[in-house]
Design a protein around this motif. Structure first.
Motif, short mmCIF file in Angstrom:
data_model
loop_
_atom_site.label_atom_id
_atom_site.label_comp_id
_atom_site.label_asym_id
_atom_site.label_seq_id
_atom_site.Cartn_x
_atom_site.Cartn_y
_atom_site.Cartn_z
N GLN A 127 78.95 91.76 31.59
CA GLN A 127 80.19 92.22 30.96
C GLN A 127 80.13 93.73 30.74
O GLN A 127 79.10 94.27 30.36
CB GLN A 127 80.42 91.54 29.62
CG GLN A 127 81.73 91.93 28.94
CD GLN A 127 81.86 91.36 27.54
OE1 GLN A 127 81.55 92.01 26.55
NE2 GLN A 127 82.31 90.11 27.46
N ILE A 128 81.23 94.39 31.03
CA ILE A 128 81.45 95.79 30.63
C ILE A 128 82.71 95.80 29.78
O ILE A 128 83.76 95.31 30.22
CB ILE A 128 81.60 96.72 31.84
CG1 ILE A 128 80.29 96.81 32.63
CG2 ILE A 128 82.04 98.12 31.39
CD1 ILE A 128 80.39 97.63 33.91
N ALA A 129 82.62 96.33 28.56
CA ALA A 129 83.76 96.39 27.64
C ALA A 129 84.12 97.84 27.38
O ALA A 129 83.25 98.66 27.05
CB ALA A 129 83.43 95.67 26.33
N VAL A 130 85.41 98.17 27.53
CA VAL A 130 85.92 99.52 27.26
C VAL A 130 86.81 99.41 26.03
O VAL A 130 87.86 98.76 26.06
CB VAL A 130 86.71 100.06 28.47
CG1 VAL A 130 87.21 101.47 28.19
CG2 VAL A 130 85.86 100.02 29.74
N GLU A 131 86.40 100.06 24.93
CA GLU A 131 87.10 99.94 23.66
C GLU A 131 87.64 101.30 23.21
O GLU A 131 86.99 102.34 23.38
CB GLU A 131 86.16 99.46 22.56
CG GLU A 131 85.60 98.08 22.72
CD GLU A 131 84.68 97.74 21.56
OE1 GLU A 131 85.15 97.09 20.62
OE2 GLU A 131 83.50 98.12 21.61
N VAL B 200 88.03 94.09 29.02
CA VAL B 200 86.77 93.46 29.39
C VAL B 200 86.74 93.24 30.89
O VAL B 200 87.63 92.60 31.45
CB VAL B 200 86.56 92.13 28.65
CG1 VAL B 200 85.31 91.42 29.16
CG2 VAL B 200 86.45 92.37 27.15
N LEU B 201 85.72 93.77 31.54
CA LEU B 201 85.41 93.48 32.93
C LEU B 201 84.20 92.57 32.92
O LEU B 201 83.24 92.86 32.21
CB LEU B 201 85.11 94.76 33.70
CG LEU B 201 86.10 95.91 33.55
CD1 LEU B 201 85.59 97.15 34.28
CD2 LEU B 201 87.48 95.51 34.06
N LEU C 188 91.45 104.17 32.85
CA LEU C 188 90.33 103.37 33.34
C LEU C 188 90.60 102.96 34.78
O LEU C 188 91.68 102.47 35.11
CB LEU C 188 90.17 102.13 32.47
CG LEU C 188 89.21 101.04 32.99
CD1 LEU C 188 87.77 101.55 33.00
CD2 LEU C 188 89.33 99.77 32.14
N ARG C 189 89.60 103.13 35.64
CA ARG C 189 89.65 102.64 37.01
C ARG C 189 88.58 101.56 37.16
O ARG C 189 87.45 101.72 36.70
CB ARG C 189 89.40 103.77 38.01
CG ARG C 189 89.36 103.29 39.46
CD ARG C 189 89.26 104.44 40.45
NE ARG C 189 90.51 105.20 40.53
CZ ARG C 189 90.88 105.92 41.58
NH1 ARG C 189 90.11 105.97 42.66
NH2 ARG C 189 92.02 106.58 41.58
N PHE C 190 88.93 100.46 37.81
CA PHE C 190 87.97 99.38 38.01
C PHE C 190 88.33 98.63 39.29
O PHE C 190 89.41 98.81 39.87
CB PHE C 190 87.93 98.42 36.81
CG PHE C 190 89.23 97.74 36.50
CD1 PHE C 190 89.48 96.45 36.94
CD2 PHE C 190 90.21 98.38 35.75
CE1 PHE C 190 90.67 95.81 36.66
CE2 PHE C 190 91.42 97.75 35.46
CZ PHE C 190 91.65 96.46 35.92
N ASN D 29 85.58 90.92 39.40
CA ASN D 29 85.38 92.31 38.96
C ASN D 29 84.06 92.79 39.54
O ASN D 29 83.14 91.99 39.74
CB ASN D 29 85.31 92.45 37.44
CG ASN D 29 86.65 92.25 36.75
OD1 ASN D 29 86.74 91.57 35.74
ND2 ASN D 29 87.71 92.85 37.28
N ALA D 30 83.96 94.07 39.80
CA ALA D 30 82.68 94.68 40.15
C ALA D 30 82.07 95.27 38.89
O ALA D 30 82.79 95.78 38.03
CB ALA D 30 82.86 95.77 41.20
N PRO D 31 80.73 95.24 38.74
CA PRO D 31 80.09 95.80 37.54
C PRO D 31 80.03 97.32 37.61
O PRO D 31 78.97 97.94 37.63
CB PRO D 31 78.70 95.15 37.57
CG PRO D 31 78.43 94.88 39.01
CD PRO D 31 79.77 94.56 39.62
N TRP D 32 81.21 97.93 37.66
CA TRP D 32 81.37 99.38 37.81
C TRP D 32 82.63 99.81 37.07
O TRP D 32 83.59 99.04 36.97
CB TRP D 32 81.50 99.71 39.29
CG TRP D 32 81.93 101.13 39.60
CD1 TRP D 32 81.13 102.22 39.72
CD2 TRP D 32 83.27 101.59 39.82
NE1 TRP D 32 81.88 103.34 40.01
CE2 TRP D 32 83.20 102.98 40.08
CE3 TRP D 32 84.52 100.98 39.83
CZ2 TRP D 32 84.34 103.76 40.33
CZ3 TRP D 32 85.66 101.74 40.08
CH2 TRP D 32 85.55 103.11 40.33
N PHE D 33 82.62 101.02 36.54
CA PHE D 33 83.82 101.56 35.90
C PHE D 33 83.91 103.05 36.19
O PHE D 33 82.91 103.71 36.51
CB PHE D 33 83.78 101.35 34.37
CG PHE D 33 82.83 102.30 33.68
CD1 PHE D 33 83.25 103.54 33.23
CD2 PHE D 33 81.49 101.96 33.50
CE1 PHE D 33 82.36 104.44 32.62
CE2 PHE D 33 80.60 102.84 32.89
CZ PHE D 33 81.04 104.08 32.45
#
Length: 736
Positions: free
Chosen positions: A258-262, A216-217, A192-194, A228-232
């Motif tokens: 929120q952006i969640a990576v699961e 969680v971003l 993951l890059r953020f 955090n930026a709203p980008w992934f």
């Protein structure tokens, strides 16, 4: 419907006719026999379908498949174990929280009777032009969710959003509402890059392995935020800047998000994003709808660099207000660092004359022109001209700026108020606050509750009057603090949390209405630097302020992070005085210019302190920038050498859309032990074309040919003669 819903629909141009859009333009198809939907465009296929239980399943998202390739969702996945249950094995395109779901849901609702179970099944769909709408409904109650899909013909980037409609007879509370969930192929092979940051240190690039659990971003600040930026971006572990598979995406929302990576127990990776569920509870009345932001996402097999270029192209052609042909950003001058609050007519005219002499096209007067504004402790909210500083209003200054060949811009901060202001004394109830609790100030100011209709009307009327009475071409719209005590005591307790959505809707609404009534106005989004940058605000503003940190060396890293997600066309970069307040670091004027010329060029230095040689240098480099700015702002960006991780070198290259022009910027922090600067190999040129190289600043090896093929510049490269501390070079490559 609502302003947020309208915004999402505006972001793509309608293509094709009702039904299936032409494959060349971005195809949207439904296969009745297999109950599958398929979106194809550019190099991408996105597919999902309806299984035999009526569940909407994600099927595929990746490189484009053949036209005849068939996908099927007819049968739900094999049953799970007794611990995790069956529902968690279904790759649901959009899930309600219910029926034993354990991962991040699309929507969670509480009903008046206490029920919180929501199970969504397919009802119907429609295809209108390029837009696919799919309707889901709860298995028992009249809660409908309409999913909207659109794929961009040029980039293959998919836009998704959801609209939740309450057709029951009583209000419900929406406690979570995501725009979309994106599924990646099952694998352990992901990184993951953020982007993270803080004031004066925005857009740090971070990477971490995608592992079991959830990353969680988010922002909980009421606005986009810097943390955090709203980008992934999620890449295969063997992918890098120039090659390998990358999935990437960005939210179009300027509030708490929120952006969640699961990654779950069977190594399924899902990425969901939308409103931040923290402190969220939107009261949805009977018959009403709640639209989520749009969530854009794409995929490429050509590395992180191409993922960025695809996002840049989308922003230029679909997002920015003047898309698909946004105006080139003019070279501007801003008065803040020269005068701060001590603005007056003679002083601003003197600065304007100096700015015009070096080729500046837009003169912007910053803070201090209104109300009782002599420090940051008073005046915010009182948007009337200070007659002690401007006895005859702004017109004499504006007229002089126009005579000098520039247009005129002005700083505003509409959503804020000082306690020491006429507005606050008249309307202390207009701010975000909770009854009986402290009213926390930040930067000596409070946040107006823009969710209120009367506050929205006041702000629009004040700005409309300002623009109607003065020939103003540009507003630098600032926003200098995060929320605290986000209460709304004037409405019922179960409606107060609507503030998180209604505030941003009204903010967007003011921007839309101002732009409609004053179509020539251009706007910059600023928030103590880069605190309000996202695809939602970028659709309504022409540029964004990258960071209050204008140290030209620090900016190399900040701008590198910025361009991971956002186009250089919107990236404002100023040349300011040296040393700066940030690091007390001395940098040459040429170095400062070349750092800023990688984006949209501005100047913020105190021109009253410049020497004749400074004006001569600036005049030459402003002229050079104007010749290259279309390539820099609207071309294809290649990050050749990263400044991240304490790198001693940095290099970027911008290539025009027709590949006839390119410009290379290279920077050296410090040379050591007589090591030469690394050979720079360009990218993105036409290998068969001939390009002549010209030094704008700096030197290269004398054995370098003045003219060579694109293949030569991309493979043999060029050796720059950079030695010392804080050195910079810029080269132009023009097709012969």
């Amino acid at each position: 419907m609502h302003a947020v819903r309208t915004l999402g629909a505006m972001l793509f141009a309608v293509i094709g006719a009702i039904g299936t859009a032409r494959a060349a333009d971005g195809s949207v198809r439904f296969d009745e026999s297999s109950k599958t939907f398929r979106l194809d465009a550019a190099k991408v296929t996105y597919a999902f379908g309806v299984d035999d239980k009526g569940q909407l399943q994600s099927l595929y998202w990746g490189p484009r498949l053949g036209v005849s390739d068939r996908l099927s969702a007819a049968v739900a996945p094999a049953p799970g174990d007794a611990i995790d249950g069956n529902i968690n094995r279904v790759r649901q395109e959009y899930s309600g929280w219910g029926s034993g779901l354990y991962y991040e849901p699309g929507v969670k609702i509480t009903f008046p009777d206490g029920n919180r179970d929501l199970v969504l099944h397919y009802v119907s769909h429609s295809i209108k032009g390029s837009i696919l709408s799919v309707v889901l409904k709860d298995i028992e109650r009249a809660i409908l969710v309409t999913l909207e899909y659109e794929i961009d013909a040029d980039t293959g980037i998919v836009r998704r959003s959801a609209t939740i409609t309450n057709r029951t007879s009583t209000p419900v509370i929406v406690e979570q509402a995501n725009a979309a969930t994106w599924f990646l192929p099952r694998s352990r092979d992901y990184t993951l890059r953020f982007l993270s940051g803080r004031w004066a240190a925005e857009n740090s690039v971070n990477e971490r392995p995608v592992q079991p659990g959830k990353t969680v971003l988010e922002s909980r600040r009421g606005t986009t935020g810097m943390q955090n930026a709203p980008w992934f971006a999620v890449r295969r572990n063997d992918a890098n800047e120039t090659q390998g598979q990358v999935w990437f995406g960005s939210l179009a929302w300027s509030g708490s998000w929120q952006i969640a990576v699961e990654q779950d127990q069977i190594e399924q990776v899902r990425i969901s994003g939308g409103f931040n569920p923290f402190d969220f509870g939107y009261k949805l009345d009977a018959g009403a709808s709640l639209a989520t932001p749009s969530f854009y996402a794409g995929v490429t097999t050509d590395g992180i660099g191409e993922a960025s270029r695809l996002m840049h192209r989308l922003e230029l052609t679909k997002i920015l207000p003047q898309a698909p042909n946004p105006r080139l950003r003019p070279v501007l001058y801003n008065s803040w660092e020269a005068t701060e609050f001590k603005v007056d007519e003679p002083g601003q005219i003197a600065l304007a004359e100096k700015a015009a002499s070096i080729g500046v096209e837009r003169f912007v007067m910053d803070d201090g022109w209104f109300g009782a504004r002599n420090t940051d402790k008073a005046g915010l909210g009182d948007w009337v001209v200070n007659r002690q500083k401007f006895p005859n209003g702004l017109k004499p200054l504006i007229d002089r700026v126009h005579v000098l060949g520039m247009d005129f811009g002005l700083w505003v901060e509409p959503e804020m108020v000082n306690a020491d202001s006429d507005l606050y004394r008249a309307h202390p109830d207009w701010i975000l606050h909770m009854t009986g609790r402290p009213r926390t100030e930040g930067r000596n100011q409070l946040v107006l509750n823009l969710a209120r209709a009367d506050v929205r009307a006041y702000l629009f009327d004040a700005l409309d009057k300002l623009l109607s009475e003065n020939d103003i071409a540009f507003l630098k719209w600032d926003y200098n603090r995060s929320w605290s005590e986000p209460g709304w005591p004037e409405v019922a307790p179960d409606q107060q949390k609507n503030v998180y959505v209604d505030f941003i809707r009204n903010y967007y609404g003011i921007l839309e209405k101002l732009r409609k009534k004053h179509p020539k106005i251009e706007i910059e989004s600023c928030s103590s630097g880069g605190g309000r940058i996202d695809l939602g605000v970028m659709h309504l503003t022409d540029e964004v302020w990258t960071s209050d940190n204008t140290d030209a060396f620090d900016r190399l890293r900040i701008q590198d992070g910025f361009t991971q997600a956002w186009t250089p066309a919107a990236m404002m970069a100023w040349v300011t005085d040296s040393p700066t307040w940030v690091n007390n670091r001395a940098l040459s004027l040429e170095y400062r210019f070349l750092s800023s010329m990688q984006g949209s060029l501005g100047l913020g230095a105190n021109l009253n302190k410049w020497q004749p040689q400074d004006f001569a240098t600036a005049r030459r480099l402003v002229a050079e920038y104007k010749a290259m700015r279309k390539t820099v702002q609207q071309g294809r960006l290649y990050r050749l050498i990263s400044p991240q991780g304490g790198s001693e070198q940095s290099a970027t290259e911008s290539v025009s859309a027709d590949r006839a022009h390119a410009v290379l910027f290279a920077f050296l922090h410090s040379s050591t032990e007589k090591y030469p600067y690394p050979t720079v190999r360009l990218q993105g040129l036409d290998p068969d074309a001939k390009y002549r190289v010209r030094a704008i600043k700096g030197k290269f090896d004398e054995r370098t040919p003045t003219t060579a093929s694109g293949a030569y510049w991309m493979n043999a490269g060029i050796d720059l003669l950079l030695r010392g501390d804080f050195q910079a070079a810029a080269l132009a490559f023009d097709e012969e």
